[in-house]
Scaffold this active site. Structure first.
Site, PDB file in Angstrom:
ATOM      1  N   PRO A  72      59.893 -18.055 143.630  1.00 39.48           N
ATOM      2  CA  PRO A  72      61.098 -17.236 143.444  1.00 39.48           C
ATOM      3  C   PRO A  72      61.679 -17.398 142.045  1.00 39.48           C
ATOM      4  CG  PRO A  72      61.661 -19.241 144.627  1.00 39.48           C
ATOM      5  CD  PRO A  72      60.167 -19.277 144.413  1.00 39.48           C
ATOM      6  N   ARG A  80      64.370 -14.516 140.523  1.00 42.84           N
ATOM      7  CA  ARG A  80      65.674 -13.851 140.591  1.00 42.84           C
ATOM      8  C   ARG A  80      66.616 -14.472 141.627  1.00 42.84           C
ATOM      9  NH1 ARG A  80      66.103  -8.469 139.161  1.00 42.84           N
ATOM     10  NH2 ARG A  80      63.869  -8.318 139.553  1.00 42.84           N
ATOM     11  N   CYS A  87      72.376   0.987 117.814  1.00 40.82           N
ATOM     12  CA  CYS A  87      72.221   2.374 117.408  1.00 40.82           C
ATOM     13  C   CYS A  87      71.183   3.131 118.214  1.00 40.82           C
ATOM     14  CB  CYS A  87      71.902   2.429 115.921  1.00 40.82           C
ATOM     15  SG  CYS A  87      73.249   1.691 115.004  1.00 40.82           S
TER      16      CYS A  87
HETATM   17  N1  LLP Z   1      55.607 -14.765 140.452  1.00 46.39           N
HETATM   18  C1  LLP Z   1      55.027 -13.922 139.592  1.00 46.39           C
HETATM   19  C2  LLP Z   1      53.583 -14.005 139.360  1.00 46.39           C
HETATM   20  C3  LLP Z   1      55.804 -12.967 138.921  1.00 46.39           C
HETATM   21  O1  LLP Z   1      55.225 -12.119 138.073  1.00 46.39           O
HETATM   22  C4  LLP Z   1      57.209 -12.900 139.157  1.00 46.39           C
HETATM   23  C5  LLP Z   1      58.046 -11.913 138.466  1.00 46.39           C
HETATM   24  C6  LLP Z   1      57.773 -13.826 140.048  1.00 46.39           C
HETATM   25  C7  LLP Z   1      56.934 -14.741 140.682  1.00 46.39           C
HETATM   26  C8  LLP Z   1      59.235 -13.880 140.338  1.00 46.39           C
HETATM   27  O2  LLP Z   1      59.747 -12.714 140.894  1.00 46.39           O
HETATM   28  P1  LLP Z   1      61.288 -12.673 141.315  1.00 46.39           P
HETATM   29  O3  LLP Z   1      61.491 -13.672 142.431  1.00 46.39           O
HETATM   30  O4  LLP Z   1      62.087 -13.040 140.125  1.00 46.39           O
HETATM   31  O5  LLP Z   1      61.512 -11.277 141.716  1.00 46.39           O
HETATM   32  N2  LLP Z   1      62.408  -8.161 134.436  1.00 46.39           N
HETATM   33  C9  LLP Z   1      62.457  -7.588 135.760  1.00 46.39           C
HETATM   34  C10 LLP Z   1      61.731  -8.444 136.766  1.00 46.39           C
HETATM   35  C11 LLP Z   1      60.304  -8.738 136.392  1.00 46.39           C
HETATM   36  C12 LLP Z   1      59.588  -9.603 137.400  1.00 46.39           C
HETATM   37  C13 LLP Z   1      58.282 -10.070 136.874  1.00 46.39           C
HETATM   38  N3  LLP Z   1      57.575 -10.985 137.724  1.00 46.39           N
HETATM   39  C14 LLP Z   1      63.898  -7.332 136.129  1.00 46.39           C
HETATM   40  O6  LLP Z   1      64.798  -7.634 135.332  1.00 46.39           O
HETATM   41  O7  LLP Z   1      64.194  -6.773 137.196  1.00 46.39           O
END
Ligand code: LLP
Length: 426
Positions: free
Chosen positions: A286, A288, A354
């Site tokens: 996890p 986010r 900008c």
């Molecule tokens: N594991 C892998 C292999 C990943 O690529 C990611 C996120 C995670 C775990 C964690 O996912 P989470 O629990 O954070 O959803 N910048 C985007 C989110 C990109 C996520 C990329 N991979 C945003 O701001 O919404």
């Protein structure tokens, strides 16, 4: 006796006598001390979110590998390392950060479609737990680098289960049209090849189907597909030690009600148990959901600009500080730090950069005056970690609140910092 952390609901931000505070610290105090824009994080919220995962996994072999791309500040990493977290990394730079923060490389999994030989060597030297392989070509490189170093590489295959996580296309990763993971049909041959290699040990299976996942069903679909592979591998004598379900759980930005970590883990663990694999180590990645709700971006209103069609609030934070709205059309909650009584108006909240893509929020009703502070909520994940220096803007400061105390965990970048890496021609 205090309530176990897993059950304690930790509110990072709340109003005290009308004024927004992080834990016990009014946000205005942080702005006065460190200026704006500044990211503010709650230690208790980060630790509480992590404990929600570990608490739900208690009693079974497990490892939570925080996906540090969400927020890789050393203070955040060190808190999680001390709580026992492993780390999901996607670069050699992230591995260096884990080590600098006192994290245990033996709890590191390395994801990503483009690991370089140098990064693979760095990870082997650090003796990481596992490479999550994303292609047959990568397996060959890992095998070759490990042989050169006379080491053994532990590997998992990141399976692309072709499951639709029903999220923004930029952050869906488990559909067969996505660049991630190994196509389902290619997985067994890849495992056979890995099992036959001299310097490779097959240890697990992995998937990550996307981010901002709002319900459990895509996870369960992916789990079934993974468990089918686990069974097929066992029949061939390839026994796996762990199953990694990736990350991706959403948080509440507006009115979403994503499942709690305990709900997700309960459902997946039940499925794993029902299929006779309860003894395997369950892993999660996890990002986010650990840090998102724990952070806010503090910004000051510089200009109130009524327009022909729209009213604009020009604040001192911009898309270089917080890219999510510009990149994903993401809705982030904006709260005035102090509440005003006056009449509210509808504003677009924009930065000084900008281009018209430089907006943070649109169509928000606020009663506001120049000089007021705003807090952009839910910004602890993919905020600072995606920040840039566009328009030669130094990146924001970061502050961690711990009860009544607060600490600057990254100072604001100065123009000297930015110029230091560059040179003119002789
Ligand atoms: N594991 C892998 C292999 C990943 O690529 C990611 C996120 C995670 C775990 C964690 O996912 P989470 O629990 O954070 O959803 N910048 C985007 C989110 C990109 C996520 C990329 N991979 C945003 O701001 O919404």
């Amino acid at each position: 006796m205090t309530e176990p952390a897993a059950r304690r609901r930790v509110e990072a931000f709340s109003r005290r006598r009308g004024v927004l505070a992080c834990e016990g610290v009014p946000l205005a105090e942080i702005a006065d001390r460190f200026g704006t824009p500044t990211y503010v994080y709650s230690r208790a919220a980060i630790e509480g979110a992590f404990a929600a995962y570990t608490g739900a996994l208690r009693g079974r072999p497990s490892l939570v590998c925080y996906a540090m791309k969400a927020n890789s500040n050393l203070a955040v990493l060190s808190l999680l390392a001390r709580a026992g977290s492993g780390f999901d990394i996607v670069s050699g730079g992230e591995l260096a950060r884990v080590i600098a923060a006192g994290g245990d490389p033996r709890k590191v999994v390395f994801s990503g479609v483009g690991k370089t030989p140098a990064e693979i060597a760095q990870a082997l030297a650090a003796d990481i737990l596992c490479f999550n392989l994303e292609s047959a070509a990568e397996l060959e490189i890992v095998g070759r680098v490990a042989a050169d170093m006379r080491r053994r590489a532990r590997v998992s295959v990141r399976v692309n289960p072709d499951v639709d996580p029903r999220t923004h296309p930029y952050i869906s990763t488990g559909l067969k049209s996505d660049k991630f993971g190994v196509a389902y049909a290619d997985t067994l041959p890849l495992y056979r090849r890995a099992a036959a290699m001299d310097h490779v040990d097959v240890v697990g299976i992995d998937c990550h189907i996307g981010s901002r996942i709002g319900d459990i069903s895509p996870y369960l679909q992916a789990a079934d597909r993974l468990l089918d592979l686990v069974d097929a591998l066992a029949q061939e004598g390839i026994e796996l030690a762990h199953i990694d379900f990736g990350g991706g759980l959403d948080i509440r930005y507006r009115d979403e009600s994503p499942p709690a970590a305990a709900e997700l883990i309960g459902a997946l663990a039940a499925r794993v148990d029902a299929r006779g694999h309860g003894g395997k180590t369950l892993m999660f990645e996890p990002g986010r959901s650990i840090v998102g709700p724990a952070g806010a971006l503090l910004a000051r209103v510089n200009i109130v600009k009524p327009g022909a069609e729209k009213n604009f609030l020009v604040v001192d934070a911009a898309m270089n500080d917080l890219l999510r709205p510009a990149l994903y059309d993401a809705w982030m909650d904006v709260q005035p730090v102090a509440l005003r009584q006056g009449p509210a108006r509808t504003y677009d909240i924009v930065g000084p950069i900008c281009e018209s893509g430089d907006w943070l929020a649109r169509g928000r009703e606020l009663s506001i005056e120049p000089g007021d502070l705003l807090a952009i909520m839910g910004a602890g994940a993919y905020g600072m970690s995606m920040a840039s220096n566009y328009n030669s803007r130094g990146r924001a400061a970061e502050v961690m609140v711990d009860g009544e105390r607060f600490y600057e965990i990254r100072r604001r970048e100065t123009i000297e910092d930015l110029l230091a890496l560059e040179s003119t021609l002789p």
